[in-house]
Design an enzyme around this catalytic site. Sequence first.
Site, PDB file in Angstrom:
ATOM      1  N   GLU A 197      36.064  41.223 -19.689  1.00  0.00           N
ATOM      2  CA  GLU A 197      34.709  41.441 -20.185  1.00  0.00           C
ATOM      3  C   GLU A 197      33.854  42.307 -19.264  1.00  0.00           C
ATOM      4  OE1 GLU A 197      32.872  37.999 -21.882  1.00  0.00           O
ATOM      5  OE2 GLU A 197      34.565  37.686 -23.223  1.00  0.00           O
ATOM      6  N   ASP A 243      32.001  32.584 -16.216  1.00  0.00           N
ATOM      7  CA  ASP A 243      31.909  31.227 -16.745  1.00  0.00           C
ATOM      8  C   ASP A 243      32.956  30.276 -16.152  1.00  0.00           C
ATOM      9  OD1 ASP A 243      31.031  29.221 -18.590  1.00  0.00           O
ATOM     10  OD2 ASP A 243      32.679  29.753 -19.943  1.00  0.00           O
ATOM     11  N   GLU A 261      40.807  36.203 -26.688  1.00  0.00           N
ATOM     12  CA  GLU A 261      40.047  34.953 -26.612  1.00  0.00           C
ATOM     13  C   GLU A 261      39.414  34.650 -27.955  1.00  0.00           C
ATOM     14  OE1 GLU A 261      37.082  34.621 -23.524  1.00  0.00           O
ATOM     15  OE2 GLU A 261      38.425  35.403 -21.986  1.00  0.00           O
ATOM     16  N   TYR A 305      33.965  35.245 -30.262  1.00  0.00           N
ATOM     17  CA  TYR A 305      33.732  33.829 -30.593  1.00  0.00           C
ATOM     18  C   TYR A 305      32.979  33.691 -31.907  1.00  0.00           C
ATOM     19  CZ  TYR A 305      35.718  32.727 -26.139  1.00  0.00           C
ATOM     20  OH  TYR A 305      36.609  32.590 -25.106  1.00  0.00           O
TER      21      TYR A 305
HETATM   22  C1  GCB Z   1      34.365  34.568 -22.558  1.00  0.00           C
HETATM   23  C2  GCB Z   1      34.870  34.679 -21.154  1.00  0.00           C
HETATM   24  C3  GCB Z   1      35.336  33.350 -20.620  1.00  0.00           C
HETATM   25  C4  GCB Z   1      34.391  32.244 -21.045  1.00  0.00           C
HETATM   26  C5  GCB Z   1      34.358  32.178 -22.559  1.00  0.00           C
HETATM   27  C6  GCB Z   1      33.397  31.107 -23.065  1.00  0.00           C
HETATM   28  O1  GCB Z   1      34.261  35.522 -23.272  1.00  0.00           O
HETATM   29  O2  GCB Z   1      35.865  35.646 -21.004  1.00  0.00           O
HETATM   30  O3  GCB Z   1      35.427  33.431 -19.240  1.00  0.00           O
HETATM   31  O4  GCB Z   1      34.740  31.006 -20.519  1.00  0.00           O
HETATM   32  O5  GCB Z   1      33.930  33.402 -23.066  1.00  0.00           O
HETATM   33  O6  GCB Z   1      33.824  30.009 -23.355  1.00  0.00           O
HETATM   34  O7  GCB Z   1      32.206  31.382 -23.126  1.00  0.00           O
END
Ligand code: GCB
Length: 670
Positions: A469, A219, A558, A522
């Site tokens: 990841e 990403d 994250e 997330y």
């Molecule tokens: C993740 C990735 C990261 C992305 C992020 C996202 O898990 O490690 O590279 O930018 O999510 O914002 O989706």
Amino acid sequence: MHLRIRLTCRKYEIWALSFFSLVTGLYVLHFSIALILVNKEVPQTRGMLYPRESETREVRSLDGIWNFVRSDQANPTQGVRDEWYAKELSKSRATIPMPVPASYNDITTDNLRDHVGTVWYDRKFFVPRSWSKDQRIWLRFGSVHYEAYVWINGQKVVKHEMGHLPFEAEVTDLLNYGAENRITVMCDNALIQTTVPQGRITEVPNDGGMTIVQSYTFDFFNYAGIHRSVHLYTTPRTFIEEVEVTTNLSKDATVGEVFYSVSVNGSAANEADNVLHIQANLYDKEGILVANATSDQKLGGKLQVNPVKPWWPYLMHSEPGYLYQLEIKLLATNDELLDVYRLKVGIRTLGWNSQQFLINGKPVYFRGFGRHEDSDIRGKGLDNALMVRDFNLLKWIGANAYRTSHYPYSEESMQFADEHGIMIIDECPSVDTENFSQELLGKHKSSLEQLIHRDRNHPSVVMWSIANEPRTGSVSADSYFELVANFTRSLDKTRPITAAIAVPNTQDKAGRSLDIISFNRYNAWYSNAGRLDMITQNVIDEAIAWNKRYNKPIIMSEYGADTLEGLHMQPAYVWSEEFQTEVFSRHFKAFDELRKKGWFIGEFVWNFADFKTAQTYTRVGGNKKGVFTRARQPKAAAHLLRKRYFALGRDLDQCSFPDDLFTYIADLIS
Ligand code: GCB
């Protein structure tokens, strides 16, 4: 020069893909049988000390405006076949000006942004006559993404694969002294299944017929070009090629030890009657000599500092980032001075167990960010103004750490982190790792070898991250990551190993090979979007599950939410500043619960600043999970995060609050 013709690989890939999709049974088989992977040797990096001037060395920058040509996408090897490097590029094609260092993608107003394949750079430069005398000349690139081929005056010099890492070659015999010279670079940005990181090249129909498309699952935008500085530097004929430093502290942290080991390159090192030795001098910040020693015949030794000022992270001590200067003098038998190299050294210890991570014997709680090297126009090009601004913001917000997600950052930023006491989880460029293969394993290990070789002397580097990841749910991930982790350990036993994992802990097969488990999640974004009431308990439950499964320290590496600066909605709604603030606050609650358990050792927001990605309908002008905008201005959540990071700093490390941390409201509220 052996030119790897990517097109062959691409065709193979396209062929292989359609083959597998046709034969579904075989496809399933492919994923259910574990690969047999062999632990082959990887090439060892030599030299590559950061170019520094001294009484025996000169450094010249080749940064500036270069000439640039893009190849025809359908014909990426034409320039090599037609020998564009044999004369000025402008004689083969019309050139455009291109800054170095910078990504080339966002410089022009046409579709260079999405170019796939090779591009060419050249420039002229002068080499002084004085450089011809009894010394050696080296050409060094801080990084070219992804693959580079270099010629000097039409002669091949070096080929290097892997972005974000330096490479160099000796050019002494290729240069014209006291005259003009030409350097030509071909850079290929194509990512395939055996590059690090991985991508796919496909040929698809478009309005003009067929076109080549680069896709990747990670990403962030696949910026390319000459990303960091290009240097020419001189060394004496026999010179200090490598310096490796490790440090130790006495139990009461009053006495420090610096162990150094030096490798030498040059003919004097091979003369039987010439016993080379090293004079090592250590100076404190005021320039006062605090220790000196003469090496043994293996060119290694120890310096003792009493009393010592240890290297401490920012906010963990009133004088963080304390650095000594180590002066390495290479001397011949008759004490003739052959070479001098100086580097900064921080004296500290690291320790870890199933519960904690310790620095100088004190438990650390990480409060930081995942970041990117990314900015408007210059992309991933080195930019000192941006770097200094970013460190000012890191300190303003009270962070003590960041992860170099998802590739090695510039050497200049590593030096800056040393100076400012910012701890770094140093990540190799392996992201979304999948389709494990023997070739990929070799490249992945090589990326770690190059990274550790480059960064091993930085006190700020406290952990290696071997992937972000990776698809660690697959059967092959088990042996693959065991081999990668063991290889990393064999290169450096002084730092723990982690990887940022996103598969559910029940499926993961890599954690057993790591020292510290980092997980990315997330809540209220990719799962249960908008549900602020479904964050805190989920975070607590998942962290506990990871700890139960592996009995190792846990980091949340994250968490976050995309946030459009200036979008306000009350009650909080996805993409608004209110929502990001609430998402953070719900995580803080979970983290405080988890901190009581003893094994939860850090929280990293995703992301420090907004950054560019490939074009997709989930991204509005890029990934907007930054706490700061791409222009490095705070969003509302930055002010909340600042209060938390300083509150943690005061509670855990007895730091004081900045005067402006709280805005006066009324004397009814304290
Ligand atoms: C993740 C990735 C990261 C992305 C992020 C996202 O898990 O490690 O590279 O930018 O999510 O914002 O989706």
